[in-house]
Write a protein that holds these residues in place. Sequence first.
Motif, PDB file in Angstrom:
ATOM      1  N   GLU A 242      39.073  42.566  39.442  1.00 25.47           N
ATOM      2  CA  GLU A 242      39.536  42.879  40.794  1.00 25.47           C
ATOM      3  C   GLU A 242      40.643  41.900  41.179  1.00 25.47           C
ATOM      4  O   GLU A 242      40.529  40.705  40.977  1.00 25.47           O
ATOM      5  CB  GLU A 242      38.367  42.787  41.776  1.00 25.47           C
ATOM      6  CG  GLU A 242      38.526  43.650  43.003  1.00 25.47           C
ATOM      7  CD  GLU A 242      39.481  43.080  44.012  1.00 25.47           C
ATOM      8  OE1 GLU A 242      40.059  43.857  44.767  1.00 25.47           O
ATOM      9  OE2 GLU A 242      39.663  41.861  44.051  1.00 25.47           O
ATOM     10  N   LEU A 243      41.690  42.421  41.759  1.00 26.72           N
ATOM     11  CA  LEU A 243      42.791  41.531  42.108  1.00 26.72           C
ATOM     12  C   LEU A 243      43.126  41.568  43.590  1.00 26.72           C
ATOM     13  O   LEU A 243      43.386  40.532  44.201  1.00 26.72           O
ATOM     14  CB  LEU A 243      44.034  41.906  41.302  1.00 26.72           C
ATOM     15  CG  LEU A 243      45.276  41.068  41.625  1.00 26.72           C
ATOM     16  CD1 LEU A 243      45.111  39.659  41.129  1.00 26.72           C
ATOM     17  CD2 LEU A 243      46.519  41.697  41.047  1.00 26.72           C
ATOM     18  N   LEU A 244      43.086  42.748  44.198  1.00 28.12           N
ATOM     19  CA  LEU A 244      43.580  42.928  45.561  1.00 28.12           C
ATOM     20  C   LEU A 244      42.876  41.988  46.536  1.00 28.12           C
ATOM     21  O   LEU A 244      43.526  41.240  47.280  1.00 28.12           O
ATOM     22  CB  LEU A 244      43.365  44.394  45.968  1.00 28.12           C
ATOM     23  CG  LEU A 244      44.178  44.917  47.156  1.00 28.12           C
ATOM     24  CD1 LEU A 244      45.651  44.738  46.915  1.00 28.12           C
ATOM     25  CD2 LEU A 244      43.856  46.379  47.381  1.00 28.12           C
ATOM     26  N   ILE A 245      41.540  41.983  46.528  1.00 28.54           N
ATOM     27  CA  ILE A 245      40.785  41.141  47.464  1.00 28.54           C
ATOM     28  C   ILE A 245      40.909  39.668  47.086  1.00 28.54           C
ATOM     29  O   ILE A 245      41.141  38.816  47.944  1.00 28.54           O
ATOM     30  CB  ILE A 245      39.301  41.579  47.496  1.00 28.54           C
ATOM     31  CG1 ILE A 245      39.179  42.950  48.156  1.00 28.54           C
ATOM     32  CG2 ILE A 245      38.448  40.567  48.229  1.00 28.54           C
ATOM     33  CD1 ILE A 245      37.792  43.525  48.124  1.00 28.54           C
ATOM     34  N   ALA A 246      40.779  39.391  45.786  1.00 28.11           N
ATOM     35  CA  ALA A 246      40.857  37.994  45.340  1.00 28.11           C
ATOM     36  C   ALA A 246      42.186  37.372  45.738  1.00 28.11           C
ATOM     37  O   ALA A 246      42.247  36.220  46.175  1.00 28.11           O
ATOM     38  CB  ALA A 246      40.665  37.918  43.826  1.00 28.11           C
ATOM     39  N   ARG A 247      43.258  38.141  45.624  1.00 29.53           N
ATOM     40  CA  ARG A 247      44.572  37.612  45.946  1.00 29.53           C
ATOM     41  C   ARG A 247      44.719  37.399  47.443  1.00 29.53           C
ATOM     42  O   ARG A 247      45.334  36.442  47.888  1.00 29.53           O
ATOM     43  CB  ARG A 247      45.644  38.571  45.440  1.00 29.53           C
ATOM     44  CG  ARG A 247      47.033  37.949  45.416  1.00 29.53           C
ATOM     45  CD  ARG A 247      48.034  38.893  44.845  1.00 29.53           C
ATOM     46  NE  ARG A 247      48.041  40.174  45.567  1.00 29.53           N
ATOM     47  CZ  ARG A 247      48.735  41.225  45.183  1.00 29.53           C
ATOM     48  NH1 ARG A 247      49.444  41.162  44.089  1.00 29.53           N
ATOM     49  NH2 ARG A 247      48.715  42.337  45.872  1.00 29.53           N
ATOM     50  N   THR A 248      44.135  38.321  48.232  1.00 24.49           N
ATOM     51  CA  THR A 248      44.257  38.216  49.681  1.00 24.49           C
ATOM     52  C   THR A 248      43.541  36.982  50.221  1.00 24.49           C
ATOM     53  O   THR A 248      44.024  36.344  51.152  1.00 24.49           O
ATOM     54  CB  THR A 248      43.642  39.471  50.343  1.00 24.49           C
ATOM     55  OG1 THR A 248      44.182  40.607  49.710  1.00 24.49           O
ATOM     56  CG2 THR A 248      43.955  39.508  51.819  1.00 24.49           C
TER      57      THR A 248
END
Lengths: 306, 288
Positions: A242-248
């Motif tokens: 997962e990237l979207l949440i982790a990056r946010t």
Amino acid sequence: MSVAQNKLTAERKGNSFGQAPSMPPDAQATLARTMRRRGEQSRFWWLIPTLYIIFLMLPIYWLINMSFKTTAEILSTFSLWPVEPTLHNYAVIFTDPSWYSGYINSIIYVVMNTVISVLAALPAAYAFSRYRFLGDKHLFFWLLTNRMAPPAVFVLPFFQLYSAFGLIDTHIAVAIAHCLFNVPLAVWILEGFMSGVPKEIDETAYIDGYSFPRFFVKIFMPLIASGIGVAAFFCFMFSWVELLIARTLTTTAAKPIAATMTRTVSASGLDWGVLAAAGVLTIIPGALVIYFVRNYIAKGFALGRV
Amino acid sequence: MDKTWNNKAWFMVLPVLLLVAFSAVIPLMTVVNYSVQDTFGNNQFFWAGTEWYQEMLHSERFHTALLRNLLFSFTILAIEVPLGILIALNMPRKGWGVPVCLVLMALPLLIPWNVVGTIWQVFGRVDIGLLGRTLSQLGIHYNYVQNPLHAWITVIVMDVWHWTSLVVLLCYAGLVSIPDAFYQAAKIDGASRWAIFRYIQLPKMNRVLLIAVLLRFMDSFMIYTEPFVVTGGGPGNSTTFLSIDLVKMAVGQFDLGPAAAMSIIYFLIILALSWVFYTVMTSYDAER
């Protein structure tokens, strides 16, 4: 003989065997013969998995191939292997200390998330598999709805929520945020495995004087060990990719490796060699995890009579 | 299995409940909040009622993105589920082949999604990619950057590459869990390969297939990272799926109200469709 009769016979046989805790040795020998016979009947059974694996490996091979070429070579010549193999791309990455921390950050929050998810899901899955209680079906479906929630919906509110708690840019923030989809998944998988364990085992243990926690840890958990392994594997997997949440939720101190990669890519837009090397390096931790759990997963899948 | 009625089971569910409520209920209420309000900036909000919902439900842009996403989801389900079953049926059950197959097949699942996008972007490029280069050598004018059909094929093949293994692993777990007595009985009855599949393997895979279909449907319906990296939603809007459209609206144009209303509608659609799947398959389960 009609097919319906086949089905009946199969079920009758299955029931008589299903209650026995383990298979008698002579039945195992029969099975081995059956398996051999099955192999003779379809000599080309291996063709489909092999073709599929080749299909899976081609793009990864191409990425690895590119990671050992200079960008100039990638753009100028087309070859199936690096003509002048170079480690330059990897050197670029390993001389930048922010890459190490990217790896460590990702591993930390992924492991945290896996532990939290499985520990929280174990008792819940047991409750769902053994008891009926007020609103159980609604609760189960509500949990699943969170697995269905698109991360894109949650990006903005998550940022505000975790800012309010002062958790932005910490590992635990990402670990808890990923629980949103991992806990329901773990509950679901574990519930499936637990429902496969006959209830008589619980009752026998209670008659033998086991307390619930002791029964759960000493008897029940070993029985569903493969299920725990599968659930942990899926939690690790979905948290790692997962990237979207982790990056946010992160800025610098807890930034995941994949986000570090996007930054580097946008900074050096056309440096295909470094991009490929960065991609290869993000595949390695996942590959390592599968490699280390391969026997466990293979054994777990093979023994786990759901 | 007979379950006993015990309301104390709630205590066992409590940790999960708190954990998920913190991550789900509070953020979701924030979204609901935005969806019924309008703002002129400076954090000043006022009531807008159902205005955004009406706007969204009549918006051409939302309709096409929805149809596109449904088409995508059903296409990949139609490919991945039968293909996954076929591969799982043909996987070795014992010996050295088992770990090799499991490790290699699980590999795409553990690649971060933006890297999956990058891999296929590089793989398909006409100038430097193996696939693009090979196809153009064969005389096919393959160009996923400009041709919408090619972009679609690329995104679907990428998804099949990425996710079929999940179906395979789940089906395989279901297959190896079938008691050997079932096969022995089938042998004694002289059942054909098809009868074994139809009356023993398929019913026994029911549960894992439910998990696989639900997971694949939900994930494909909220797909964002991979197509965004490969095509960026283009060419034109031809691969702009719902999530891509939503992020474009919320982050790109900062239209919080319409984006929040769209989030809610989007979520409700996923909910409704998943509920249908879930009910159909569990009632099928109960019938047997």
